[in-house]
Write an enzyme that holds these catalytic residues in place. Structure first.
Site, PDB file in Angstrom:
ATOM      1  N   ARG A 124       2.598  50.192 -36.153  1.00  0.00           N
ATOM      2  CA  ARG A 124       1.617  50.818 -35.248  1.00  0.00           C
ATOM      3  C   ARG A 124       0.852  49.822 -34.390  1.00  0.00           C
ATOM      4  NH1 ARG A 124       1.103  53.612 -39.967  1.00  0.00           N
ATOM      5  NH2 ARG A 124       2.071  55.664 -39.932  1.00  0.00           N
ATOM      6  N   LYS A 146       0.801  47.534 -19.918  1.00  0.00           N
ATOM      7  CA  LYS A 146       1.803  48.608 -19.878  1.00  0.00           C
ATOM      8  C   LYS A 146       3.109  48.068 -20.442  1.00  0.00           C
ATOM      9  CE  LYS A 146       1.427  50.393 -15.516  1.00  0.00           C
ATOM     10  NZ  LYS A 146       1.889  51.358 -14.501  1.00  0.00           N
ATOM     11  N   GLU A 188       5.127  40.762  -4.447  1.00  0.00           N
ATOM     12  CA  GLU A 188       4.022  41.367  -5.210  1.00  0.00           C
ATOM     13  C   GLU A 188       2.717  40.591  -4.994  1.00  0.00           C
ATOM     14  OE1 GLU A 188       4.270  44.232  -6.761  1.00  0.00           O
ATOM     15  OE2 GLU A 188       6.415  44.498  -7.128  1.00  0.00           O
ATOM     16  N   LYS A 230      -5.418  41.989 -10.437  1.00  0.00           N
ATOM     17  CA  LYS A 230      -4.855  42.962 -11.379  1.00  0.00           C
ATOM     18  C   LYS A 230      -5.842  43.227 -12.501  1.00  0.00           C
ATOM     19  CE  LYS A 230      -1.160  45.000 -13.636  1.00  0.00           C
ATOM     20  NZ  LYS A 230       0.255  45.090 -13.915  1.00  0.00           N
ATOM     21  N   GLU A 240      -4.518  54.305 -15.575  1.00  0.00           N
ATOM     22  CA  GLU A 240      -3.952  54.702 -14.295  1.00  0.00           C
ATOM     23  C   GLU A 240      -4.353  56.113 -13.883  1.00  0.00           C
ATOM     24  OE1 GLU A 240      -0.080  52.975 -13.766  1.00  0.00           O
ATOM     25  OE2 GLU A 240       0.362  54.344 -12.134  1.00  0.00           O
ATOM     26  N   ARG A 244      -5.919  52.186 -10.063  1.00  0.00           N
ATOM     27  CA  ARG A 244      -4.737  51.413 -10.451  1.00  0.00           C
ATOM     28  C   ARG A 244      -3.530  51.867  -9.610  1.00  0.00           C
ATOM     29  NH1 ARG A 244      -3.128  49.538 -16.676  1.00  0.00           N
ATOM     30  NH2 ARG A 244      -1.368  48.246 -16.080  1.00  0.00           N
ATOM     31  N   ASN A 248       0.549  50.601  -6.267  1.00  0.00           N
ATOM     32  CA  ASN A 248       1.849  51.142  -5.857  1.00  0.00           C
ATOM     33  C   ASN A 248       2.064  51.072  -4.351  1.00  0.00           C
ATOM     34  OD1 ASN A 248       2.784  51.784  -8.443  1.00  0.00           O
ATOM     35  ND2 ASN A 248       1.539  53.637  -8.475  1.00  0.00           N
ATOM     36  N   HIS A 251       5.485  51.076  -2.879  1.00  0.00           N
ATOM     37  CA  HIS A 251       6.420  51.451  -3.943  1.00  0.00           C
ATOM     38  C   HIS A 251       7.081  52.808  -3.732  1.00  0.00           C
ATOM     39  CE1 HIS A 251       4.835  47.925  -5.823  1.00  0.00           C
ATOM     40  NE2 HIS A 251       5.524  48.108  -6.928  1.00  0.00           N
ATOM     41  N   HIS A 255      10.846  52.500  -4.065  1.00  0.00           N
ATOM     42  CA  HIS A 255      11.617  53.176  -5.123  1.00  0.00           C
ATOM     43  C   HIS A 255      12.713  54.036  -4.520  1.00  0.00           C
ATOM     44  CE1 HIS A 255       8.461  52.813  -8.552  1.00  0.00           C
ATOM     45  NE2 HIS A 255       9.287  51.797  -8.510  1.00  0.00           N
ATOM     46  N   HIS A 273      13.853  44.872  -6.755  1.00  0.00           N
ATOM     47  CA  HIS A 273      12.587  45.606  -6.705  1.00  0.00           C
ATOM     48  C   HIS A 273      11.601  44.980  -5.703  1.00  0.00           C
ATOM     49  CE1 HIS A 273       9.269  48.056  -8.055  1.00  0.00           C
ATOM     50  NE2 HIS A 273       8.556  46.961  -8.274  1.00  0.00           N
TER      51      HIS A 273
HETATM   52  P1  NAD Z   1      13.793  40.326 -15.112  1.00  0.00           P
HETATM   53  O1  NAD Z   1      13.017  40.310 -16.341  1.00  0.00           O
HETATM   54  O2  NAD Z   1      15.054  41.125 -15.090  1.00  0.00           O
HETATM   55  O3  NAD Z   1      14.118  38.825 -14.672  1.00  0.00           O
HETATM   56  C1  NAD Z   1      14.885  38.598 -13.515  1.00  0.00           C
HETATM   57  C2  NAD Z   1      16.075  37.689 -13.810  1.00  0.00           C
HETATM   58  O4  NAD Z   1      15.623  36.339 -13.889  1.00  0.00           O
HETATM   59  C3  NAD Z   1      16.788  37.967 -15.133  1.00  0.00           C
HETATM   60  O5  NAD Z   1      18.167  37.791 -14.937  1.00  0.00           O
HETATM   61  C4  NAD Z   1      16.252  36.894 -16.060  1.00  0.00           C
HETATM   62  O6  NAD Z   1      17.152  36.570 -17.087  1.00  0.00           O
HETATM   63  C5  NAD Z   1      16.075  35.733 -15.110  1.00  0.00           C
HETATM   64  N1  NAD Z   1      15.041  34.763 -15.452  1.00  0.00           N
HETATM   65  C6  NAD Z   1      13.787  35.026 -15.859  1.00  0.00           C
HETATM   66  N2  NAD Z   1      13.074  33.901 -15.921  1.00  0.00           N
HETATM   67  C7  NAD Z   1      13.894  32.888 -15.584  1.00  0.00           C
HETATM   68  C8  NAD Z   1      13.716  31.493 -15.452  1.00  0.00           C
HETATM   69  N3  NAD Z   1      12.525  30.913 -15.618  1.00  0.00           N
HETATM   70  N4  NAD Z   1      14.790  30.748 -15.118  1.00  0.00           N
HETATM   71  C9  NAD Z   1      15.986  31.339 -14.877  1.00  0.00           C
HETATM   72  N5  NAD Z   1      16.198  32.661 -14.940  1.00  0.00           N
HETATM   73  C10 NAD Z   1      15.159  33.423 -15.298  1.00  0.00           C
HETATM   74  O7  NAD Z   1      12.939  40.895 -13.876  1.00  0.00           O
HETATM   75  P2  NAD Z   1      11.398  40.808 -13.454  1.00  0.00           P
HETATM   76  O8  NAD Z   1      11.407  40.953 -11.986  1.00  0.00           O
HETATM   77  O9  NAD Z   1      10.682  39.669 -14.074  1.00  0.00           O
HETATM   78  O10 NAD Z   1      10.770  42.127 -14.108  1.00  0.00           O
HETATM   79  C11 NAD Z   1      11.167  43.407 -13.703  1.00  0.00           C
HETATM   80  C12 NAD Z   1      10.751  44.383 -14.778  1.00  0.00           C
HETATM   81  O11 NAD Z   1       9.334  44.363 -14.884  1.00  0.00           O
HETATM   82  C13 NAD Z   1      11.142  45.829 -14.523  1.00  0.00           C
HETATM   83  O12 NAD Z   1      11.717  46.365 -15.684  1.00  0.00           O
HETATM   84  C14 NAD Z   1       9.828  46.519 -14.226  1.00  0.00           C
HETATM   85  O13 NAD Z   1       9.828  47.871 -14.626  1.00  0.00           O
HETATM   86  C15 NAD Z   1       8.872  45.690 -15.038  1.00  0.00           C
HETATM   87  N6  NAD Z   1       7.498  45.732 -14.578  1.00  0.00           N
HETATM   88  C16 NAD Z   1       6.536  46.070 -15.475  1.00  0.00           C
HETATM   89  C17 NAD Z   1       5.201  46.105 -15.094  1.00  0.00           C
HETATM   90  C18 NAD Z   1       4.149  46.434 -16.108  1.00  0.00           C
HETATM   91  O14 NAD Z   1       2.987  46.607 -15.735  1.00  0.00           O
HETATM   92  N7  NAD Z   1       4.498  46.495 -17.358  1.00  0.00           N
HETATM   93  C19 NAD Z   1       4.842  45.794 -13.782  1.00  0.00           C
HETATM   94  C20 NAD Z   1       5.843  45.437 -12.886  1.00  0.00           C
HETATM   95  C21 NAD Z   1       7.170  45.415 -13.286  1.00  0.00           C
END
Ligand code: NAD
Length: 368
Positions: A124, A146, A188, A230, A240, A244, A248, A251, A255, A273
């Site tokens: 939990r 999140k 971003e 943020k 949200e 918050r 978006n 977005h 999207h 993205h």
């Molecule tokens: P990701 O985690 O897929 O990373 C992108 C790529 O880079 C992957 O192939 C990864 O293996 C590689 N990588 C990461 N760090 C590296 C490094 N230092 N050196 C070499 N390769 C590296 O993508 P992302 O853009 O970091 O995250 C996208 C995700 O984040 C989505 O699932 C999205 O929904 C989520 N997200 C969540 C929130 C939240 O508030 N929780 C906000 C925005 C996005």
């Protein structure tokens, strides 16, 4: 500007975001966030070979007797699933993780979201230390609490609000990040300036080259300022229900483009993205100008900045405006009253606008 910066995130469970070169080798910094005897390092198969052993060695050197194990998932959004989540919690079980154990999420947003959700659910809720390795994860997903995994029917449909115990962003790991992923994170970063503070846009305009060159102090400044924006929003609106939603900006359009392209960003056959958000922000700024809400010159300024970061600024060829509009209607940001957009009044000041006429949306999608 300093290469070592700290941002506090308030609320019911306050925590610190540290941004500095060398944090993944800094056992004291990592271990300071640990309470118990168990840590599970969660990573993906791109990041783990580069950095996981360094984190584990630093942790065990700082905390002799600590039981550390590693669980590695295949990289990619399509792996952010309930099945992988189950494997991750099984790894916590195999470690014998107790209630005071910690999950160390070492990776981008995919790892952060999945590991964070596993931490939210194991017994939990146990501590999660976010060690983001993409710029996007440093400025966005690691902060705010999140966590989620995807279902075949949609992204982030199963998840929880679970703030991390600490965020440690080592800026040197960005050296190995593919350039396209870096630029996605920069989109971003630009977004924070666009919605909250025109002076941050001024600053970004003056620091394009050192940001692209990954100068430690400039990157740390951009990450810290982004995290502060943020943090302010998250403190005001954890769940949200209010502003918050401004995060978006870009977005709704973004999207629609990602979905219409079948999330083909990773294969290079579509926008990722951050790239889709860059296009979406330009469209939102142009829509704001067309509706008489904001000066057209501000849209052009935003476009020019994104182009300097080598981000796309127009709808990719082959996408029908009508199909994108139909996608937007299905987006969770559409509500019963029709299409809802985050638009701006000028650079640095965004707001929610409801009942935007279809004709105006189609006009910006057509590029006129
Ligand atoms: P990701 O985690 O897929 O990373 C992108 C790529 O880079 C992957 O192939 C990864 O293996 C590689 N990588 C990461 N760090 C590296 C490094 N230092 N050196 C070499 N390769 C590296 O993508 P992302 O853009 O970091 O995250 C996208 C995700 O984040 C989505 O699932 C999205 O929904 C989520 N997200 C969540 C929130 C939240 O508030 N929780 C906000 C925005 C996005």
């Amino acid at each position: 500007m300093k290469a070592d910066q700290t941002v506090g995130v308030g609320g019911a469970n306050p925590y610190l975001v540290r941004i500095a070169p060398g944090l993944i080798d800094d056992g004291e910094a990592l271990a300071a966030a640990l309470r118990g005897r168990h840590a599970l390092v969660v990573s993906d198969d791109n990041v783990a070979p580069l950095y996981a052993a360094r984190v584990e060695n630093a942790l065990t050197a700082a905390r002799p007797g600590l039981r550390v194990s590693r669980w590695v998932m295949p990289a990619g959004e399509h792996e952010k699933t309930l099945a992988r989540f189950a494997e991750c919690v099984e790894a916590l079980a195999a470690l014998g993780a107790t209630r005071d154990a910690a999950v160390v999420a070492l990776g981008g947003g995919v790892v952060g979201d999945l590991a964070g959700f596993a931490g939210a659910c194991w017994m939990r809720g146990i501590d999660v230390i976010q060690a983001p390795t993409t710029l996007l994860a440093m400025v966005d997903s690691s902060v705010g609490g999140k966590t989620a995994v995807d279902l075949p029917t949609g992204k982030n449909l199963v998840g929880a609000f679970h703030p991390p115990r600490a965020v440690l962003a080592d800026t040197t790991v960005l050296q190995t990040l593919p350039g396209r992923e870096l630029r996605a994170g920069l989109a971003e970063v630009v977004k924070y300036g666009a919605i909250f503070d025109a002076r941050f846009l001024d600053w970004l305009e003056g620091h394009v080259d050192p940001l692209l060159a990954l100068d430690d102090a400039t990157i740390a400044e951009a990450v810290a300022r982004s995290c502060r924006f943020k943090a302010e929003v998250v403190e005001r609106d954890m769940f949200e229900q209010g502003d918050r939603a401004l995060l978006n900006f870009g977005h709704t359009f973004g999207h629609a483009i990602e979905t219409e392209q079948g999330y083909a960003g990773a294969s290079g056959a579509g926008l990722n993205h951050g790239e889709a958000v860059a296009v979406g922000m330009v469209l939102a700024a142009r829509l704001s100008a067309d509706l008489g809400l904001a000066p057209a010159a501000d849209a052009e300024r935003l476009t020019a900045l994104l182009e300097r970061f080598a981000l796309p600024v127009s709808v990719p060829g082959g996408l029908a405006p009508e199909a994108l509009l139909a996608r937007m209607r299905l987006d969770k940001k559409a509500d019963a009253n029709g299409l809802r957009f985050i638009l701006w009044e000028r650079a640095g000041s965004a707001r929610v606008v409801r009942d935007v006429p279809d004709d105006a949306v189609l006009a910006v999608l057509r590029g006129r």
